[in-house]
Structures are given as structure tokens and as C-alpha cells.
Write a protein that holds these residues in place. Sequence first.
Motif, mmCIF file in Angstrom:
data_model
loop_
_atom_site.group_PDB
_atom_site.id
_atom_site.type_symbol
_atom_site.label_atom_id
_atom_site.label_comp_id
_atom_site.label_asym_id
_atom_site.label_seq_id
_atom_site.Cartn_x
_atom_site.Cartn_y
_atom_site.Cartn_z
ATOM 1 N N GLU A 401 0.835 -1.201 0.000
ATOM 2 C CA GLU A 401 0.000 0.000 0.000
ATOM 3 C C GLU A 401 0.871 1.252 0.000
ATOM 4 O OE1 GLU A 401 -4.111 -0.883 2.315
ATOM 5 O OE2 GLU A 401 -2.295 -1.342 3.457
ATOM 6 N N LYS A 402 1.945 1.250 0.777
ATOM 7 C CA LYS A 402 2.854 2.387 0.782
ATOM 8 C C LYS A 402 3.467 2.589 -0.605
ATOM 9 C CE LYS A 402 4.125 1.735 5.645
ATOM 10 N NZ LYS A 402 5.215 1.347 6.576
ATOM 11 N N GLN A 403 3.761 1.489 -1.262
ATOM 12 C CA GLN A 403 4.339 1.548 -2.601
ATOM 13 C C GLN A 403 3.379 2.212 -3.584
ATOM 14 O OE1 GLN A 403 5.288 -2.338 -4.045
ATOM 15 N NE2 GLN A 403 6.228 -1.616 -5.939
ATOM 16 N N VAL A 404 2.115 1.791 -3.529
ATOM 17 C CA VAL A 404 1.117 2.365 -4.431
ATOM 18 C C VAL A 404 0.824 3.816 -4.066
ATOM 19 C CG1 VAL A 404 -1.293 2.214 -5.192
ATOM 20 C CG2 VAL A 404 0.092 0.137 -5.014
ATOM 21 N N VAL A 420 -1.091 -1.853 -14.748
ATOM 22 C CA VAL A 420 -0.239 -1.747 -13.569
ATOM 23 C C VAL A 420 1.089 -1.112 -13.975
ATOM 24 C CG1 VAL A 420 0.882 -2.982 -11.678
ATOM 25 C CG2 VAL A 420 -1.266 -3.859 -12.649
ATOM 26 N N PRO A 421 1.474 0.001 -13.362
ATOM 27 C CA PRO A 421 2.781 0.590 -13.678
ATOM 28 C C PRO A 421 3.903 -0.430 -13.451
ATOM 29 C CG PRO A 421 1.467 2.092 -12.357
ATOM 30 C CD PRO A 421 0.735 0.800 -12.378
ATOM 31 N N GLU A 422 4.836 -0.472 -14.375
ATOM 32 C CA GLU A 422 5.885 -1.486 -14.317
ATOM 33 C C GLU A 422 6.747 -1.377 -13.069
ATOM 34 O OE1 GLU A 422 8.174 -1.379 -17.860
ATOM 35 O OE2 GLU A 422 6.488 -1.896 -19.188
ATOM 36 N N ASN A 423 6.963 -0.172 -12.588
ATOM 37 C CA ASN A 423 7.877 -0.007 -11.457
ATOM 38 C C ASN A 423 7.250 -0.380 -10.120
ATOM 39 O OD1 ASN A 423 6.112 2.097 -11.316
ATOM 40 N ND2 ASN A 423 7.657 3.712 -11.156
ATOM 41 N N LEU A 424 5.991 -0.836 -10.094
ATOM 42 C CA LEU A 424 5.363 -1.226 -8.841
ATOM 43 C C LEU A 424 5.679 -2.665 -8.447
ATOM 44 C CD1 LEU A 424 1.812 0.430 -8.906
ATOM 45 C CD2 LEU A 424 3.881 1.188 -7.758
ATOM 46 N N HIS A 425 6.068 -3.478 -9.411
ATOM 47 C CA HIS A 425 6.412 -4.876 -9.138
ATOM 48 C C HIS A 425 5.260 -5.626 -8.466
ATOM 49 C CE1 HIS A 425 10.483 -3.746 -10.216
ATOM 50 N NE2 HIS A 425 10.472 -2.807 -9.270
ATOM 51 N N LEU A 426 4.057 -5.372 -8.916
ATOM 52 C CA LEU A 426 2.871 -6.060 -8.418
ATOM 53 C C LEU A 426 2.158 -6.739 -9.571
ATOM 54 C CD1 LEU A 426 1.337 -3.270 -6.113
ATOM 55 C CD2 LEU A 426 2.604 -5.285 -5.353
ATOM 56 N N SER A 427 1.584 -7.897 -9.293
ATOM 57 C CA SER A 427 0.743 -8.535 -10.306
ATOM 58 C C SER A 427 -0.555 -7.746 -10.427
ATOM 59 C CB SER A 427 0.438 -9.979 -9.915
ATOM 60 O OG SER A 427 -0.421 -10.009 -8.779
ATOM 61 N N ARG A 428 -1.292 -8.016 -11.473
ATOM 62 C CA ARG A 428 -2.571 -7.334 -11.671
ATOM 63 C C ARG A 428 -3.503 -7.588 -10.477
ATOM 64 N NH1 ARG A 428 -5.203 -3.097 -13.831
ATOM 65 N NH2 ARG A 428 -7.311 -3.600 -14.494
ATOM 66 N N SER A 429 -3.556 -8.822 -10.035
ATOM 67 C CA SER A 429 -4.421 -9.181 -8.913
ATOM 68 C C SER A 429 -3.985 -8.467 -7.639
ATOM 69 C CB SER A 429 -4.395 -10.695 -8.697
ATOM 70 O OG SER A 429 -5.134 -11.052 -7.549
ATOM 71 N N GLN A 430 -2.681 -8.439 -7.379
ATOM 72 C CA GLN A 430 -2.175 -7.762 -6.194
ATOM 73 C C GLN A 430 -2.474 -6.263 -6.234
ATOM 74 O OE1 GLN A 430 1.910 -8.923 -6.584
ATOM 75 N NE2 GLN A 430 1.727 -10.615 -5.136
ATOM 76 N N ILE A 474 10.947 2.020 -0.776
ATOM 77 C CA ILE A 474 9.765 1.182 -0.589
ATOM 78 C C ILE A 474 9.775 0.022 -1.573
ATOM 79 C CG2 ILE A 474 7.252 1.143 -0.793
ATOM 80 C CD1 ILE A 474 7.238 3.988 0.269
ATOM 81 N N GLU A 475 10.152 0.337 -2.835
ATOM 82 C CA GLU A 475 10.178 -0.705 -3.837
ATOM 83 C C GLU A 475 11.195 -1.792 -3.471
ATOM 84 O OE1 GLU A 475 10.994 1.361 -7.415
ATOM 85 O OE2 GLU A 475 9.006 2.252 -7.569
ATOM 86 N N LYS A 476 12.308 -1.367 -2.895
ATOM 87 C CA LYS A 476 13.356 -2.318 -2.528
ATOM 88 C C LYS A 476 12.862 -3.251 -1.422
ATOM 89 C CE LYS A 476 18.150 -2.457 -0.907
ATOM 90 N NZ LYS A 476 19.317 -1.632 -0.519
ATOM 91 N N GLU A 477 12.076 -2.709 -0.470
ATOM 92 C CA GLU A 477 11.612 -3.494 0.661
ATOM 93 C C GLU A 477 10.412 -4.347 0.332
ATOM 94 O OE1 GLU A 477 10.808 -0.634 3.616
ATOM 95 O OE2 GLU A 477 12.889 -0.017 3.886
ATOM 96 N N ALA A 478 9.687 -3.990 -0.717
ATOM 97 C CA ALA A 478 8.378 -4.621 -0.957
ATOM 98 C C ALA A 478 8.440 -5.626 -2.104
ATOM 99 C CB ALA A 478 7.323 -3.542 -1.247
#
Length: 482
Positions: A401-404, A420-430, A474-478
Motif C-alpha cells: 500500500e505504501k508503494q502504491v 499496472v505501472p511497471e515499477n510497482l512490481h505487483l501482479s494485476r491481482s495484487q 519502498i520498492e526495494k523493501e516490498a
Amino acid sequence: MDVQEVLKLADDLVFINTGKHLDTLQEVILRGTLQGQKYSKIADESHCSEGHIKDIASALWKLLSEVLGEEVNKANFRVRLEQVKLSNLWNFNKDFVHIGNVNFCENNSHSPKFPNSPTDEEPLNKGNTELKLRQFLAEMPKSGIFYDRTSELATLKQWILQENTRLVSIHGLIGIGKTALAVNLVEQIKHEFDFIIWRSLATSPPLSILQTNIIQAFCRGGAPNADGVVVLDNGETTGGLPLLNYLQKYRCLLILDDVQMINSSGQLAGNYQLGYEDYGTLFRQVGELSHNSCLVLLCWEKPREIAALEGKNQPIRSLQLNGLGAEAGEILREKGLTEDAKLSELIEQYRGNPLWLKIVATMIQDLFNGSLSEFLSDDTLFLGDLESLLHQPFNRLSESEKQVMSWLASETAPVSISKVPENLHLSRSQFLKVMQSLGRRSLVEKIQEGDRTFFTLAPVLKEYVKTNYSRPNIEKEARSPL
């Protein structure tokens, strides 16, 4: 004795000698003491200062010492109470018939004597078997200045009084006025109910403790034991949730404040702390079973059970409380801000949040001598003391959530979530789960343009995120966000 037995005995000792039960903070101090916690730890978990905890604890040890006639302190508390049990002083509470490990609400035609106070209960007249209005509002904040919420009050009154809505949540951002709205709702509809009970979950009481506390209120109010309900000393019951029996037998308005405190931090919205899942069962059954009572939940985020079960034709509803409009100008004028032409701009920046506006108005007086023009001339949105206030809900967010939130704060215009923005490193579902969670926390704003929906952050939240979160970190930690 286990923890629940010790707490029960302490509560009985205090009540029989003072006519008052332990309040929530006193219970938390005793529980922490029994678990070997330091006052600093208890203070952190209770969201108050260590000094305040020490003051409450000192008064509590003094009270117990007076009751027992010997010194009671943090170190010997458990030993002293175990000595009381062994000395056969355990069965003294006149509000309950005690048999072994079981408490039965005493079935009599009059309530026990209680001190009369303007915010709490009044004893029934002796010999009068008719159940009268009982109000247990010691934990309800006093009503201060109330700013216009006419439409919200009308909606809630219609749901509760006309449509017999059994479960209602009032949710919204910290400071938006949920508690103030509920206090005024109680004042307007209290004569429609047999019982009015307000309880705070700020200290995260287990359901067993809360349920026993509420049932004790029913008993003190003169309600006979509901359908043979039996409550064990440890808060467990011989079957089901006995509170539901009382909600079915009597018309009760039950308000639970700070419901978010029973949820987990660091997870998506609606996940309960370990051991608190039975709250979900209670909420669901209150909504599904037939009765004439109403449970009102006040929280920062919409409970998951309500999100799943609510509907226009269902007895389960939710009200997301938004900011005030032009009527918020009254808050600013009371703070001495007199430039009426600038008030609407400030209200819009801080989204009409009553508490946010009070905080920023104080800052404008302190730093800008009350000049709105000077304050608004700066491109930077000042947070001041508001920043520490926002730490509370933001510290509960998951890393995803912090990442988004960091991504949304970096965008200059409202965005679509079609991709989904590529730099979020989340799947569509996530990604969709996170957006739904942020919506339930009232942290994102939706903008409808035709058949398309866009999302953004309020200016205050955007500034907070930019100040407190570094997206690369945040991206590094998540990497495992859900």
C-alpha cells in the motif's frame, strides 16, 4: 489463576467497594502487568504517554491496597489476588450468582445500586419490573461544537429507525468527525431504545472481555438473564455469542468506537489481529440474525464483513464520511481567520476535514499572524502538527500500500488503473487488491469522467507521502507485498 480470572477478581473487588467497574485502560494496565510488560510497552500499545500510564497505575494500586487492606503494587499484584481467592473472598459480587467457574446474571426485578452520573446509568425504581431506558455512555466523548451534518444524520436515522438496519459502519479518515456524528446521533434517537451502550476499542480488548463487559451493563440495567445465557469467568460461554441473545431480546443501540484497533497493522484493510477473528463472527451474525437492535461501528476503514454483506435492500449499511463544505468556514472563523474570500481555498486544500482545519488554522495564527493570504501564497502545502496525526493511519499500511501511495503521490494528474505501472512490481491481482484496500481506508479519491474512473490523492495526503516515503526504498523493501 489465569489472566482472565485475575482480571475478573480485580474488577469484582473494585466494583463491590466503589460501585464502578474497571475502565478499559485500567484493564489494559492490569493485563500488561500480568504479562510482565513495562509501563513503556503498555503506553505504546495504548497510544498514550508513559507518564499517563504510570499515573493511572499508581491510582489503581492505591485503590486495590485500600480494598485489600495491604499494599498492592506492580510486583505483587497477582500474588495478592491469588491470596484473596484462597481466603474464600472470591464469591462476594452481588451482581452475579457465582457457582464454581460460572457466572449467571442475577434474575431480579431491580438493578444493583450504582452512582448516578449525567453520562451513565440511573438505577431503576425498586419494585418496578418494567424495563426502562438504560444509558451506559461513560466512554462516549462529550459533545462539543457540532458542525452541520444534517444530511448524514437524516440518513442514519432513516436506516436505523425506519429501515431497521441492524449493522452500520461510519468510516472515514482520521479527524473527519465520525465520533462527533455518532454522539449527536445518540442524542437524537436514544429514546427509541431500551439500552444505549457506547464502548471504545482503542485498547484492543479481546471480544471475550468486551462481551462480558457489555452483558454486565445489561445486568446492571435490570435486564434478566437472556434465555439462560451463561458466561464463564474466562469470558467464554457455553455456546455461541451470548451478546446476540440480549440484542434479540431488547432493543439496543450499541456503538463501538475505534474499531480499526482490532485489525492488524502492516496488512491490507480488514485483516484482524491474531486472536481477534471472532469479532468478524459477531459483526456478521449481528447483520444476519433477526433482531430490533443496531450495532454502529466507528472506524478508519470499512470492515470487511460490511463490505461483503451491505446492500440497498439489506439491513447492513455503511456511510463513508467526507469533509465539510462551506460550513467548515465556521471552524476557521472561530480560530480567528477572517479573510472570507480565502476560506474556500483553504477548505478545499484540506478537504474540509474538521480536525485538519483546526490544526492548520492554529499554525496560521502562530506563524502567519492569522493571514490566510500569506499562508496560501506559498506553493508548499504545510502540514505542521498534522504530520504526526497522519502517522497513525499510515503506520498501519502494508508495504504494498505504501508503494502504491508513493506512486499516486508522484503523479501530477488523476490516473487510471487499467494497467499496472511497471515499477510497482505487483501482479494485476495484487494491484487491484491494494487499490481496493486503500479505498476502504478512504485514502484514495475517485474521479468519474464518463464511463472511466480515475484515482488520485488529496493534497494533504500527497504531501505527507512525498515527505515521508521514498519510493525507491519502498520498492526495494516490498518484493513480497502480499
